[in-house]
Design an enzyme around this catalytic site. Structure first.
Site, PDB file in Angstrom:
ATOM      1  N   VAL A  99       0.864  -1.188   0.000  1.00  0.00           N
ATOM      2  CA  VAL A  99       0.000   0.000   0.000  1.00  0.00           C
ATOM      3  C   VAL A  99       0.896   1.233   0.000  1.00  0.00           C
ATOM      4  O   VAL A  99       1.761   1.388   0.862  1.00  0.00           O
ATOM      5  CB  VAL A  99      -0.927   0.019   1.241  1.00  0.00           C
ATOM      6  CG1 VAL A  99      -1.773   1.287   1.259  1.00  0.00           C
ATOM      7  CG2 VAL A  99      -1.794  -1.229   1.274  1.00  0.00           C
ATOM      8  N   VAL A 101       0.896   5.617  -1.108  1.00  0.00           N
ATOM      9  CA  VAL A 101       0.337   6.853  -1.643  1.00  0.00           C
ATOM     10  C   VAL A 101       1.501   7.831  -1.738  1.00  0.00           C
ATOM     11  O   VAL A 101       2.262   8.011  -0.769  1.00  0.00           O
ATOM     12  CB  VAL A 101      -0.790   7.428  -0.752  1.00  0.00           C
ATOM     13  CG1 VAL A 101      -1.243   8.792  -1.255  1.00  0.00           C
ATOM     14  CG2 VAL A 101      -1.973   6.468  -0.693  1.00  0.00           C
ATOM     15  N   LEU A 110      -6.586   9.996   1.234  1.00  0.00           N
ATOM     16  CA  LEU A 110      -6.526   9.117   0.066  1.00  0.00           C
ATOM     17  C   LEU A 110      -6.117   7.695   0.431  1.00  0.00           C
ATOM     18  O   LEU A 110      -6.595   6.737  -0.181  1.00  0.00           O
ATOM     19  CB  LEU A 110      -5.582   9.694  -0.988  1.00  0.00           C
ATOM     20  CG  LEU A 110      -6.033  11.030  -1.562  1.00  0.00           C
ATOM     21  CD1 LEU A 110      -4.992  11.574  -2.529  1.00  0.00           C
ATOM     22  CD2 LEU A 110      -7.382  10.903  -2.233  1.00  0.00           C
ATOM     23  N   LYS A 112      -6.921   6.182   3.179  1.00  0.00           N
ATOM     24  CA  LYS A 112      -8.151   5.599   3.719  1.00  0.00           C
ATOM     25  C   LYS A 112      -9.104   5.238   2.583  1.00  0.00           C
ATOM     26  O   LYS A 112      -9.691   4.153   2.569  1.00  0.00           O
ATOM     27  CB  LYS A 112      -8.809   6.580   4.682  1.00  0.00           C
ATOM     28  CG  LYS A 112     -10.059   6.038   5.329  1.00  0.00           C
ATOM     29  CD  LYS A 112     -10.629   7.024   6.334  1.00  0.00           C
ATOM     30  CE  LYS A 112     -11.872   6.456   6.976  1.00  0.00           C
ATOM     31  NZ  LYS A 112     -12.443   7.347   7.968  1.00  0.00           N
ATOM     32  N   GLN A 137       5.699   2.137  11.710  1.00  0.00           N
ATOM     33  CA  GLN A 137       5.319   3.554  11.775  1.00  0.00           C
ATOM     34  C   GLN A 137       3.957   3.860  11.147  1.00  0.00           C
ATOM     35  O   GLN A 137       3.435   4.955  11.332  1.00  0.00           O
ATOM     36  CB  GLN A 137       6.408   4.451  11.168  1.00  0.00           C
ATOM     37  CG  GLN A 137       6.651   4.270   9.694  1.00  0.00           C
ATOM     38  CD  GLN A 137       7.722   3.236   9.378  1.00  0.00           C
ATOM     39  OE1 GLN A 137       8.006   2.350  10.178  1.00  0.00           O
ATOM     40  NE2 GLN A 137       8.307   3.335   8.204  1.00  0.00           N
ATOM     41  N   TYR A 142      -3.807   2.000  10.154  1.00  0.00           N
ATOM     42  CA  TYR A 142      -4.757   0.913   9.959  1.00  0.00           C
ATOM     43  C   TYR A 142      -5.640   0.713  11.193  1.00  0.00           C
ATOM     44  O   TYR A 142      -6.829   0.469  11.077  1.00  0.00           O
ATOM     45  CB  TYR A 142      -4.030  -0.381   9.586  1.00  0.00           C
ATOM     46  CG  TYR A 142      -3.316  -0.247   8.272  1.00  0.00           C
ATOM     47  CD1 TYR A 142      -4.028  -0.262   7.076  1.00  0.00           C
ATOM     48  CD2 TYR A 142      -1.944  -0.061   8.214  1.00  0.00           C
ATOM     49  CE1 TYR A 142      -3.389  -0.109   5.862  1.00  0.00           C
ATOM     50  CE2 TYR A 142      -1.295   0.096   6.994  1.00  0.00           C
ATOM     51  CZ  TYR A 142      -2.020   0.077   5.826  1.00  0.00           C
ATOM     52  OH  TYR A 142      -1.384   0.236   4.632  1.00  0.00           O
TER      53      TYR A 142
END
Length: 162
Positions: A99, A101, A110, A112, A137, A142
């Site tokens: 994941v 961004v 974004l 989320k 970190q 989450y």
């Protein structure tokens, strides 16, 4: 071509527009637009991840259950600004990986939106359990979205279908 038709042509039927604080920018989530390996490598560089051989990344993408891109929309050349992928059986369990961004797009929800879209896609497959591994970190990111942390609360989180 009208705007809805253009978005569907570029991003596929299941695309979703992301809310953004800047009305001049359109951001689109998609599982159907092909992920360009060079763009993905640039995104990974931007978030500080170590490089992986492109042939291995290609194979990982081919073997993934789900690949999600977050695109800054431009009718001529959309730009990849976020990404996530999942592995799993596509029925009972899945695991979320990679994941990311782009830092220029962080802090406005974004990540989320990307994760909600991933979970919606997995729900549509009727996946019951989702796990993910995250750097220490970002574990709080989450947890704030309702993921249950593993007992030591270090790297692993779980989501269960209601």
């Amino acid at each position: 071509m009208d705007p809805v038709e253009l978005l569907t042509t570029l991003y596929g039927e299941g695309h979703r527009l992301c809310p953004t604080p800047n009305p001049q920018i359109s951001l689109v989530l998609s599982t159907q637009r092909e992920i360009d390996l060079i763009e993905l490598e640039q995104l990974c560089d931007a978030v500080g991840w170590s490089r992986r051989p492109l042939r291995r990344v290609r194979k990982a993408l081919q073997n993934s259950l789900l690949r999600v891109g977050l695109w800054r929309h431009d009718p001529r050349l959309p730009k990849l600004v976020g990404f996530a992928r999942c592995t799993g059986d596509g029925v009972v369990e899945a695991t979320v990986w990679d994941v990311a961004v782009h830092p220029h797009y962080q802090g406005v929800g974004l990540g989320k939106a990307l994760m909600l879209y991933v979970l919606d896609q997995l729900r549509s497959m009727e996946v019951d359990r989702v796990s993910l591994f995250a750097d220490p970190q970002v574990v709080e990111f989450y947890q704030a979205q309702g993921w249950e942390l593993e007992p030591l609360e270090r790297r692993c989180a779980f989501w269960y279908a209601p």
